[in-house]
Scaffold this active site. Structure first.
Site, PDB file in Angstrom:
ATOM      1  N   TYR A   1       0.947  -1.410  -0.046  1.00 38.94           N
ATOM      2  CA  TYR A   1      -0.042   0.035  -0.108  1.00 38.94           C
ATOM      3  C   TYR A   1       0.792   1.081   0.056  1.00 38.94           C
ATOM      4  O   TYR A   1       1.552   1.461   0.983  1.00 38.94           O
ATOM      5  CB  TYR A   1      -0.698  -0.141   1.137  1.00 38.94           C
ATOM      6  CG  TYR A   1      -1.986  -1.195   1.187  1.00 38.94           C
ATOM      7  CD1 TYR A   1      -2.300  -2.038  -0.019  1.00 38.94           C
ATOM      8  CD2 TYR A   1      -2.691  -1.344   2.494  1.00 38.94           C
ATOM      9  CE1 TYR A   1      -3.370  -2.720   0.284  1.00 38.94           C
ATOM     10  CE2 TYR A   1      -3.622  -2.435   2.387  1.00 38.94           C
ATOM     11  CZ  TYR A   1      -3.991  -3.148   1.258  1.00 38.94           C
ATOM     12  OH  TYR A   1      -4.931  -4.117   1.335  1.00 38.94           O
ATOM     13  N   GLN A   2       0.592   1.914  -1.277  1.00 37.94           N
ATOM     14  CA  GLN A   2       1.388   3.225  -1.331  1.00 37.94           C
ATOM     15  C   GLN A   2       2.972   3.277  -0.965  1.00 37.94           C
ATOM     16  O   GLN A   2       3.594   3.541  -0.148  1.00 37.94           O
ATOM     17  CB  GLN A   2       0.794   4.115  -0.517  1.00 37.94           C
ATOM     18  CG  GLN A   2      -0.566   4.483  -0.687  1.00 37.94           C
ATOM     19  CD  GLN A   2      -0.842   4.848  -2.093  1.00 37.94           C
ATOM     20  OE1 GLN A   2      -1.367   3.727  -2.916  1.00 37.94           O
ATOM     21  NE2 GLN A   2      -0.555   6.004  -2.761  1.00 37.94           N
TER      22      GLN A   2
END
Length: 336
Positions: free
Chosen positions: A61-62
């Site tokens: 995630y990111q």
């Protein structure tokens, strides 16, 4: 908030798990709609105040910034024994495969990086993000068993797999004295119910917790026609998953809105109250206080058998979408 045991574990988790895919640096990951660190801290503090003690993130995630933001917020606002943190690892990269890196080493490296991002000594639940068709299952299970024995993960879970894969892995682990998966994080909501075919009955028989993602279908099950959000407008991956069945799904969404009006509650509460009759703890993303509030209220909303049937009867079979459709022997899909 209400709490439940997570499968066969001794983890007491809130009936709502806060999904943390919406947290992280929006400039360096897959999604453009994520919250920065200051906003992330506000949402997590609010979630803790509501009694949510279960938080789910991932190294993907990111580019790890979700783990960084979430880890710091939890460390600042709660004692370590008062929350349950889950994170996930992805399959070996082509570079790792070409370099001969084993599945065991891949897991060790990824968990060490996640622990560094989180600034924690261990995670409560380490989740296999999607089935790795290019790495022997035996290496994966051995690698996971090693990190549990090392005290870096208390339990293991799996996401984006078929029931036969979960059964095969757990039976192999059982036969060899290794740790087994205690939870499955699959794609499951009122307009995506394919998990009911084999996964749900198998998990019920084995006491494996279901903690589904996309519980509100990227916001589709919480909004009326014409209502929108930054995520609805910019989440191309969610559009890929749901646009093809929008016409059939709209009939179910209309019934959610109808029941919400009848019960004087939000669509979020209706959608999640239905899912809570099926699973242990749905993963619910929150980028506003109201998202966490609505999810929390759903825990106390009890639907009647007639209301449940009314919500379910319009469903038609759906093709697999997202990771389950993309991930295979020939290619690996994007991570969501």
């Amino acid at each position: 908030m209400k709490y439940a045991k997570l499968g066969k574990s001794d983890l007491n988790v809130s009936r709502i798990c806060m999904g943390c895919m919406g947290f992280g640096n929006a400039s360096i990951g897959q999604h453009s709609w994520t919250l920065d660190e200051a906003q992330t801290r506000e949402i997590i503090k609010h979630g803790l105040d509501l009694g949510i003690n279960f938080y789910d993130t991932a190294i993907a995630y990111q580019n790890g910034t979700s783990e960084q933001y979430v880890g710091k917020a939890l460390r600042d606002f709660a004692k370590r024994d008062d929350y349950v943190i889950a994170t996930k690892f992805t399959p070996r990269t082509q570079e790792e495969i070409d370099g001969g890196m084993s599945g065991q080493k891949h897991i060790e490296n990824y968990l060490n990086q996640s622990l560094s991002n989180l600034s924690m000594d261990y995670v409560d639940l380490y989740i296999y993000h999607m089935w790795d068709y290019h790495t022997p299952m035996e290496e994966i299970m051995d690698g996971l068993n090693r990190v549990v024995k090392a005290g870096k993960a208390r339990y293991i879970g799996i996401s984006n797999c078929f029931a036969w894969q979960l059964a095969k892995a757990n039976y192999y682990a059982r036969e060899n004295g290794m740790t087994e998966f205690i939870s499955i994080q699959g794609h499951y909501n009122l307009i995506a119910r394919e998990e009911e075919r084999e996964m749900a009955p198998f998990c019920y028989s084995e006491n494996i917790a279901m903690t589904p993602y996309s519980s509100l279908a990227g916001g589709r099950l919480s909004k009326r026609p014409g209502e929108t959000s930054k995520r609805l407008e910019e989440d191309a991956y969610a559009k890929f998953k749901y646009d093809a069945t929008a016409e059939a799904d709209a009939r179910i969404i209309a019934r959610v809105a109808e029941l919400a009006d009848k019960r004087n509650v939000s669509m979020t509460e209706i959608s999640l109250a239905w899912l809570l009759t099926k699973v242990t703890s749905p993963v619910v993303g929150a980028t506003k206080f109201s998202h966490a509030d609505g999810a929390t209220k759903a825990v106390d909303l009890e639907l009647t058998a007639d209301e449940i049937s009314y919500l379910e009867e319009m469903y038609v079979p759906h093709a697999l979408v997202g990771v389950m459709a993309q991930n295979g022997k020939q290619k690996a899909g994007n991570v969501v």
